[in-house]
Design a protein around this motif. Structure first.
Motif, PDB file in Angstrom:
ATOM      1  N   GLU A 165     -21.832  38.827  43.170  1.00  0.00           N
ATOM      2  CA  GLU A 165     -21.322  38.444  41.792  1.00  0.00           C
ATOM      3  C   GLU A 165     -21.109  36.959  41.447  1.00  0.00           C
ATOM      4  OE1 GLU A 165     -17.166  40.129  43.506  1.00  0.00           O
ATOM      5  OE2 GLU A 165     -17.203  39.842  41.302  1.00  0.00           O
ATOM      6  N   PRO A 166     -21.245  36.741  40.410  1.00  0.00           N
ATOM      7  CA  PRO A 166     -20.732  35.205  40.094  1.00  0.00           C
ATOM      8  C   PRO A 166     -19.213  34.996  40.186  1.00  0.00           C
ATOM      9  CG  PRO A 166     -21.096  36.299  38.095  1.00  0.00           C
ATOM     10  CD  PRO A 166     -21.561  37.244  39.268  1.00  0.00           C
ATOM     11  N   LYS A 167     -18.669  33.719  40.479  1.00  0.00           N
ATOM     12  CA  LYS A 167     -17.673  33.577  40.760  1.00  0.00           C
ATOM     13  C   LYS A 167     -17.097  32.099  40.129  1.00  0.00           C
ATOM     14  CE  LYS A 167     -17.646  35.207  45.680  1.00  0.00           C
ATOM     15  NZ  LYS A 167     -19.005  35.500  45.628  1.00  0.00           N
ATOM     16  N   LEU A 168     -15.953  31.769  39.489  1.00  0.00           N
ATOM     17  CA  LEU A 168     -15.582  30.682  38.945  1.00  0.00           C
ATOM     18  C   LEU A 168     -14.281  30.320  39.520  1.00  0.00           C
ATOM     19  CD1 LEU A 168     -15.535  31.432  34.841  1.00  0.00           C
ATOM     20  CD2 LEU A 168     -16.567  29.407  36.227  1.00  0.00           C
ATOM     21  N   TYR A 169     -14.256  28.819  39.901  1.00  0.00           N
ATOM     22  CA  TYR A 169     -13.317  28.284  40.515  1.00  0.00           C
ATOM     23  C   TYR A 169     -12.543  27.065  39.830  1.00  0.00           C
ATOM     24  CZ  TYR A 169     -15.078  30.420  44.716  1.00  0.00           C
ATOM     25  OH  TYR A 169     -15.491  31.438  45.655  1.00  0.00           O
ATOM     26  N   PHE A 170     -11.322  26.976  39.903  1.00  0.00           N
ATOM     27  CA  PHE A 170     -10.697  25.937  39.382  1.00  0.00           C
ATOM     28  C   PHE A 170      -9.831  25.246  40.456  1.00  0.00           C
ATOM     29  CE2 PHE A 170      -8.782  23.113  36.240  1.00  0.00           C
ATOM     30  CZ  PHE A 170      -7.533  23.067  36.281  1.00  0.00           C
ATOM     31  N   ASN A 171      -9.889  23.876  40.606  1.00  0.00           N
ATOM     32  CA  ASN A 171      -9.143  23.490  41.752  1.00  0.00           C
ATOM     33  C   ASN A 171      -9.326  23.964  43.095  1.00  0.00           C
ATOM     34  OD1 ASN A 171      -8.574  20.920  40.461  1.00  0.00           O
ATOM     35  ND2 ASN A 171      -6.502  21.870  39.530  1.00  0.00           N
ATOM     36  N   GLY A 172     -10.361  24.432  43.320  1.00  0.00           N
ATOM     37  CA  GLY A 172     -10.692  25.182  44.667  1.00  0.00           C
ATOM     38  C   GLY A 172     -10.091  26.680  44.640  1.00  0.00           C
ATOM     39  N   GLN A 173      -9.522  27.267  43.513  1.00  0.00           N
ATOM     40  CA  GLN A 173      -9.019  28.379  43.518  1.00  0.00           C
ATOM     41  C   GLN A 173      -9.937  29.471  42.732  1.00  0.00           C
ATOM     42  OE1 GLN A 173      -5.265  28.912  41.446  1.00  0.00           O
ATOM     43  NE2 GLN A 173      -4.969  30.940  42.153  1.00  0.00           N
ATOM     44  N   ARG A 174     -10.284  30.605  43.539  1.00  0.00           N
ATOM     45  CA  ARG A 174     -11.118  31.503  42.813  1.00  0.00           C
ATOM     46  C   ARG A 174     -10.393  32.043  41.637  1.00  0.00           C
ATOM     47  NH1 ARG A 174     -14.608  36.771  45.048  1.00  0.00           N
ATOM     48  NH2 ARG A 174     -14.969  37.624  42.962  1.00  0.00           N
ATOM     49  N   LEU A 175     -11.022  32.320  40.517  1.00  0.00           N
ATOM     50  CA  LEU A 175     -10.433  32.642  39.264  1.00  0.00           C
ATOM     51  C   LEU A 175     -10.662  34.411  38.940  1.00  0.00           C
ATOM     52  CD1 LEU A 175     -11.042  29.773  36.781  1.00  0.00           C
ATOM     53  CD2 LEU A 175      -9.016  30.112  38.610  1.00  0.00           C
ATOM     54  N   GLU A 176      -9.546  35.202  38.797  1.00  0.00           N
ATOM     55  CA  GLU A 176      -9.685  36.494  38.490  1.00  0.00           C
ATOM     56  C   GLU A 176      -9.801  36.878  37.194  1.00  0.00           C
ATOM     57  OE1 GLU A 176      -6.326  38.664  39.879  1.00  0.00           O
ATOM     58  OE2 GLU A 176      -5.875  37.313  41.591  1.00  0.00           O
ATOM     59  N   ARG A 177     -11.009  37.653  36.711  1.00  0.00           N
ATOM     60  CA  ARG A 177     -11.350  37.855  35.475  1.00  0.00           C
ATOM     61  C   ARG A 177     -10.512  38.235  34.289  1.00  0.00           C
ATOM     62  NH1 ARG A 177     -17.774  39.775  35.607  1.00  0.00           N
ATOM     63  NH2 ARG A 177     -18.571  38.547  37.391  1.00  0.00           N
ATOM     64  N   GLU A 178      -9.624  39.052  34.889  1.00  0.00           N
ATOM     65  CA  GLU A 178      -8.852  39.750  33.892  1.00  0.00           C
ATOM     66  C   GLU A 178      -7.399  38.466  33.409  1.00  0.00           C
ATOM     67  OE1 GLU A 178      -8.911  40.609  36.918  1.00  0.00           O
ATOM     68  OE2 GLU A 178      -6.763  40.644  37.511  1.00  0.00           O
TER      69      GLU A 178
END
Length: 245
Positions: free
Chosen positions: A58-71
């Motif tokens: 599954e694709p993942k998004l990160y901001f400042n090294g933190q994985r972001l939860e979709r909801e």
């Protein structure tokens, strides 16, 4: 994964609208016009088609090294104007006809717009600058630069940003270094394979289709280098070859 500094201001208009950046190695780089109420899921369905949203891994998004939860929303993570998100999404190529469609439009929130605003992305010239600085440090002060916890590495980060006009953080350039190490091992193994040869002019691996097909069966990570040039391989050798001897 290609990375960048994650909070350089672009504009601020106070009405909730802002531009954020999404960078990825395989799926392009995007400038998105969003509102802080938009969710991480909204970002995913704006930049990825259905076939990739449903694929494994599954694709993942990160901001400042933190994985972001979709909801969660952009505001939940303090993502503001000019923030850069990093999309981790492999080049998964199996598709069927009915999966080429894009997801339904966002409902109940502002629809995200992909703008044509210029985006500073990682370019091959940046590789040349960063590797050149690493080679310079190795030649002048030894391989301690590769420990990443000394003034030499911090000096490389400073000089890289000065040379490129970018604002990359230490950890993101370190991630790029990790990619160099990964790439060197793959390409170096192929260069020493008895059935392969190296085109010094084009900086690519040369082999017949049959040889490639057989090699990729056992080494799937080599597939991307079937036609991919590595124009800075001589610099990779200086950085990594001595370390592995």
């Amino acid at each position: 994964m290609d990375s960048a500094e994650s909070s350089s201001p672009v504009r601020s208009n106070g009405d909730g609208e802002m531009n954020i950046f999404v960078q990825s190695e395989y799926h392009g780089n995007f400038v998105l016009e969003v509102e802080n109420s938009n969710t991480i899921e909204d970002v995913f369905i704006t930049v990825l088609p259905i076939w990739r949203l449903k694929a494994i891994p599954e694709p993942k998004l990160y901001f400042n090294g933190q994985r972001l939860e979709r909801e969660k929303s952009l505001a939940d993570y303090g993502i503001d104007d000019g923030s850069i998100l990093h999309l981790e999404c492999t080049d998964w190529t199996f598709r069927v006809a009915n999966m080429r469609e894009w997801p339904n439009k966002i409902l109940g929130r502002k629809e995200i717009i992909i703008t044509d605003r210029p985006l500073a992305i990682w370019e091959r010239e940046h590789d040349k600058v960063l590797l050149g600085l690493l080679v310079e440090k190795i030649r002048s002060g030894g391989r301690k630069i590769l420990d990443f916890e000394n003034d030499s590495w911090r000096d490389v980060v400073t000089k890289f940003n000065e040379a490129t006009g970018l604002k990359y953080e230490d950890k993101y350039l370190h991630e790029r270094f990790s990619f160099y190490k990964y790439e060197y091992r793959i390409v170096n193994n192929m260069r020493h394979h008895p059935e392969f040869s190296w085109d010094h002019q084009r900086q690519v691996i040369i082999a017949t289709d049959a040889e490639w097909n057989e090699y990729i069966k056992e080494n799937p990570t080599a597939k991307r280098y079937r036609r991919r040039a590595v124009p800075y391989f001589d610099l990779l050798e200086i950085v990594f070859a001595e370390k592995e001897e």
